[in-house]
Design a protein around this motif. Structure first.
Motif, mmCIF file in Angstrom:
data_model
loop_
_atom_site.group_PDB
_atom_site.id
_atom_site.type_symbol
_atom_site.label_atom_id
_atom_site.label_comp_id
_atom_site.label_asym_id
_atom_site.label_seq_id
_atom_site.Cartn_x
_atom_site.Cartn_y
_atom_site.Cartn_z
ATOM 1 N N VAL A 1 -32.814 -39.622 33.945
ATOM 2 C CA VAL A 1 -32.483 -39.738 32.520
ATOM 3 C C VAL A 1 -30.991 -39.500 32.357
ATOM 4 O O VAL A 1 -30.456 -38.504 32.860
ATOM 5 N N ALA A 2 -30.323 -40.430 31.684
ATOM 6 C CA ALA A 2 -28.897 -40.292 31.389
ATOM 7 C C ALA A 2 -28.745 -39.836 29.945
ATOM 8 O O ALA A 2 -29.291 -40.465 29.033
ATOM 9 N N LEU A 3 -28.025 -38.749 29.747
ATOM 10 C CA LEU A 3 -27.822 -38.198 28.414
ATOM 11 C C LEU A 3 -26.338 -38.197 28.084
ATOM 12 O O LEU A 3 -25.524 -37.704 28.873
ATOM 13 N N VAL A 4 -25.991 -38.757 26.933
ATOM 14 C CA VAL A 4 -24.603 -38.857 26.496
ATOM 15 C C VAL A 4 -24.385 -37.961 25.283
ATOM 16 O O VAL A 4 -25.197 -37.942 24.360
ATOM 17 N N ILE A 5 -23.297 -37.195 25.295
ATOM 18 C CA ILE A 5 -22.884 -36.374 24.150
ATOM 19 C C ILE A 5 -21.490 -36.839 23.732
ATOM 20 O O ILE A 5 -20.592 -36.931 24.573
ATOM 21 N N GLU A 6 -21.325 -37.146 22.450
ATOM 22 C CA GLU A 6 -20.033 -37.619 21.969
ATOM 23 C C GLU A 6 -19.893 -37.315 20.483
ATOM 24 O O GLU A 6 -20.889 -37.062 19.792
ATOM 25 N N PRO A 7 -18.681 -37.340 19.962
ATOM 26 C CA PRO A 7 -18.493 -37.135 18.529
ATOM 27 C C PRO A 7 -19.192 -38.227 17.734
ATOM 28 O O PRO A 7 -19.265 -39.381 18.163
ATOM 29 N N THR A 8 -19.709 -37.875 16.575
ATOM 30 C CA THR A 8 -20.358 -38.862 15.728
ATOM 31 C C THR A 8 -19.328 -39.769 15.061
ATOM 32 O O THR A 8 -18.165 -39.409 14.892
ATOM 33 N N THR A 9 -19.788 -40.952 14.680
ATOM 34 C CA THR A 9 -18.994 -41.869 13.866
ATOM 35 C C THR A 9 -19.476 -41.758 12.423
ATOM 36 O O THR A 9 -20.546 -41.190 12.162
ATOM 37 N N PRO A 10 -18.733 -42.283 11.450
ATOM 38 C CA PRO A 10 -19.209 -42.250 10.062
ATOM 39 C C PRO A 10 -20.598 -42.855 9.890
ATOM 40 O O PRO A 10 -21.420 -42.338 9.140
ATOM 41 N N SER A 11 -20.891 -43.945 10.606
ATOM 42 C CA SER A 11 -22.217 -44.567 10.464
ATOM 43 C C SER A 11 -23.316 -43.677 11.011
ATOM 44 O O SER A 11 -24.453 -43.714 10.530
ATOM 45 N N ASP A 12 -22.998 -42.855 12.022
ATOM 46 C CA ASP A 12 -23.995 -41.929 12.565
ATOM 47 C C ASP A 12 -24.444 -40.909 11.521
ATOM 48 O O ASP A 12 -25.567 -40.399 11.580
ATOM 49 N N LEU A 13 -23.552 -40.593 10.581
ATOM 50 C CA LEU A 13 -23.820 -39.529 9.617
ATOM 51 C C LEU A 13 -24.105 -40.035 8.210
ATOM 52 O O LEU A 13 -24.326 -39.231 7.303
ATOM 53 N N ALA A 14 -24.097 -41.347 8.007
ATOM 54 C CA ALA A 14 -24.213 -41.890 6.650
ATOM 55 C C ALA A 14 -25.454 -41.379 5.927
ATOM 56 O O ALA A 14 -25.367 -40.842 4.815
ATOM 57 N N VAL A 15 -26.622 -41.535 6.540
ATOM 58 C CA VAL A 15 -27.859 -41.115 5.893
ATOM 59 C C VAL A 15 -27.929 -39.601 5.756
ATOM 60 O O VAL A 15 -28.295 -39.074 4.697
ATOM 61 N N LEU A 16 -27.545 -38.889 6.807
ATOM 62 C CA LEU A 16 -27.641 -37.431 6.789
ATOM 63 C C LEU A 16 -26.769 -36.843 5.683
ATOM 64 O O LEU A 16 -27.223 -36.000 4.911
ATOM 65 N N LEU B 1 -23.512 -50.169 -0.190
ATOM 66 C CA LEU B 1 -22.935 -51.450 -0.607
ATOM 67 C C LEU B 1 -21.530 -51.250 -1.180
ATOM 68 O O LEU B 1 -20.647 -52.089 -0.981
ATOM 69 N N VAL B 2 -21.317 -50.131 -1.870
ATOM 70 C CA VAL B 2 -19.977 -49.806 -2.351
ATOM 71 C C VAL B 2 -19.027 -49.645 -1.173
ATOM 72 O O VAL B 2 -17.878 -50.102 -1.206
ATOM 73 N N ALA B 3 -19.516 -48.997 -0.105
ATOM 74 C CA ALA B 3 -18.682 -48.786 1.071
ATOM 75 C C ALA B 3 -18.293 -50.106 1.732
ATOM 76 O O ALA B 3 -17.286 -50.180 2.439
ATOM 77 N N ARG B 4 -19.078 -51.147 1.499
ATOM 78 C CA ARG B 4 -18.751 -52.470 2.040
ATOM 79 C C ARG B 4 -17.768 -53.222 1.152
ATOM 80 O O ARG B 4 -17.382 -54.352 1.458
ATOM 81 N N GLY B 5 -17.401 -52.611 0.031
ATOM 82 C CA GLY B 5 -16.442 -53.232 -0.859
ATOM 83 C C GLY B 5 -17.041 -54.174 -1.890
ATOM 84 O O GLY B 5 -16.311 -54.941 -2.537
ATOM 85 N N LEU C 1 -18.252 -39.497 1.666
ATOM 86 C CA LEU C 1 -19.496 -39.688 2.408
ATOM 87 C C LEU C 1 -19.323 -40.395 3.739
ATOM 88 O O LEU C 1 -20.095 -40.154 4.672
ATOM 89 N N PHE C 2 -18.337 -41.252 3.853
ATOM 90 C CA PHE C 2 -18.273 -42.095 5.045
ATOM 91 C C PHE C 2 -16.974 -41.986 5.845
ATOM 92 O O PHE C 2 -16.915 -42.429 6.974
ATOM 93 N N THR C 3 -15.930 -41.429 5.273
ATOM 94 C CA THR C 3 -14.643 -41.430 5.964
ATOM 95 C C THR C 3 -14.090 -40.035 6.161
ATOM 96 O O THR C 3 -13.737 -39.634 7.266
ATOM 97 N N GLU C 4 -14.038 -39.253 5.107
ATOM 98 C CA GLU C 4 -13.432 -37.926 5.151
ATOM 99 C C GLU C 4 -14.098 -37.061 6.212
ATOM 100 O O GLU C 4 -15.297 -37.113 6.406
ATOM 101 N N HIS C 5 -13.295 -36.281 6.903
ATOM 102 C CA HIS C 5 -13.742 -35.329 7.933
ATOM 103 C C HIS C 5 -14.038 -35.986 9.274
ATOM 104 O O HIS C 5 -14.260 -35.296 10.246
ATOM 105 N N TYR C 6 -14.069 -37.344 9.346
ATOM 106 C CA TYR C 6 -14.423 -37.987 10.609
ATOM 107 C C TYR C 6 -13.295 -38.869 11.133
ATOM 108 O O TYR C 6 -13.320 -39.302 12.260
ATOM 109 N N ARG C 7 -12.298 -39.184 10.296
ATOM 110 C CA ARG C 7 -11.217 -40.052 10.752
ATOM 111 C C ARG C 7 -10.262 -39.251 11.638
ATOM 112 O O ARG C 7 -10.093 -38.046 11.469
ATOM 113 N N PRO C 8 -9.601 -39.935 12.580
ATOM 114 C CA PRO C 8 -8.601 -39.230 13.404
ATOM 115 C C PRO C 8 -7.390 -38.869 12.573
ATOM 116 O O PRO C 8 -7.074 -39.526 11.585
#
Length: 376
Positions: A272-287, A304-308, A348-355
């Motif tokens: 079993v290969a297990l990967v650990i990495e920082p989340t992206t905005p899409s990983d956290l959208a629902v949560l 849909l707003v996030a899509r412009g 919800l989608f950008t703040e706290h996750y952007r570099p």
């Protein structure tokens, strides 16, 4: 909600994080439903898998957690959490579910009986259709009565509603880069056999909790091991839910832990290969959206707003009126504490996750003046 539950709810409302919620809820609940030991754990709301934090009471240092969750994920058991998560009543007693024959459960035969446990009461802390926590209460000398099971079921929604608020982003400094993924490889027996330096660093950032010694010279948190076990369950055809869980670090950042079973000789399940990495905005959208209490429709409009998309385009897409879209957005703004679409997307989608942007550089303009410019 019965008046008898108010002390529990009052204790929960005073909590500032999940550990404190478990720590306050448990003694308050014990005054209503006696139990000898317990396990309280958060769950990933999209997969139902265990995540941080986990609080173990009167069960030593949690050394039996690995066997408990291995049985839960890989063996046939009565009232597994994955079934309770979708049941009409999200709580069940083992003796009540087996007609007084708990030995029908592999978990009871292999683990609980030898520890002197007479009965187990389980509840999934569920808000809407998503599980945010799992609770197991154990009794050594008596069985849980129907009214006690009903009481736990009644606590499911309010405890989950409070628990999910702790998924809101913290005001942490943005990272300057995106670190490389961490990798841990488990053999066909479930033992961790290799790990890269990035994975060691990620594991060191995870909260304290039950862990498993490994041949790699470090203890692996139960949430990491549980994700690897889920990958084995999928390979064995026991479950189809993704082996994927988000875990919050001690700094408040989110990591994504995902696992996949590799194929061995002859097509048999292998490592079993297990990967650990920082989340992206899409990983956290629902949560994150649910942490702010958005309904399914409100989340849909927010995405849909996030899509412009404009109000008119959203209305056409969802077959609702523009006025209804504006009403939903007004409610979303209030829940998220923002006043514009741009602020909403950032929250919800950008703040706290952007570099983080690099430090400004002094540049001389053609007219001789100096400007501070940030490279992109």
């Amino acid at each position: 909600m019965t008046d008898s539950l108010r002390p529990v709810l009052w204790a929960v409302e005073r909590s500032t994080d999940a550990v404190e919620l478990f720590g306050r809820a448990s003694p308050a609940l014990r005054r209503l439903v006696s139990f000898d030991s317990a396990v309280w754990t958060a769950a990933d709301p999209e997969t139902g898998l265990i995540t941080a934090p986990m609080v173990v009471e009167n069960l030593g240092s949690g050394e039996g957690c690995t066997a408990y969750w291995e049985s839960e994920i890989l063996e046939e058991n009565v009232v597994p959490f994955r079934e309770l998560a979708h049941a009409v009543v999200p709580a069940a007693g083992l003796c009540a579910a087996t007609g007084g024959l708990p030995g029908r459960s592999a978990r009871f035969r292999r683990l609980l009986l030898g520890q002197g446990v007479r009965d187990e009461l389980r509840v999934v802390l569920r808000a809407g259709d998503r599980p945010w926590g799992l609770v197991s209460l154990f009794r050594d000398s008596d069985v849980f009565r129907p009214e006690e099971i009903a009481l736990l079921a009644e606590l499911s929604r309010p405890l989950a509603a409070r628990l999910r608020t702790f998924a809101q982003p913290l005001e942490t400094a943005p990272r300057a880069d995106r670190p490389a993924p961490g990798l841990i490889v488990f053999d066909e027996h479930g033992d961790a056999m290799s790990i890269n330096d990035e994975a060691r660093r990620y594991v060191a950032q995870l909260p304290e909790g039950p862990s498993v010694p490994s041949p790699l010279g470090l203890d692996l948190p139960i949430w990491v091991v549980g994700t690897a076990l889920q990958a084995r369950a999928i390979a064995d055809g026991r479950d189809h839910v993704d082996a994927r869980v988000r875990i919050r670090t001690t700094e408040g950042r989110w990591l994504l832990c995902r696992a996949s079973s590799l194929t061995g000789p002859g097509g048999r399940p292998g490592m079993v290969a297990l990967v650990i990495e920082p989340t992206t905005p899409s990983d956290l959208a629902v949560l994150v959206a649910e942490a702010y209490g958005l309904t399914a429709r409100e989340l849909q409009i927010t995405q849909l707003v996030a899509r412009g998309m404009t109000t008119a385009a959203i209305a056409e897409t969802l077959f609702i009126s523009p006025h209804t879209v504006r009403d939903h957005l007004k409610t979303v703004f209030t829940k998220a504490g923002v006043s514009s679409r741009g602020e909403l997307v950032a929250r919800l989608f950008t703040e706290h996750y952007r570099p983080a942007l690099p430090e400004p550089t002094r540049v001389q303009r053609p007219d001789g003046t100096i400007a501070l410019v940030r490279g992109l």
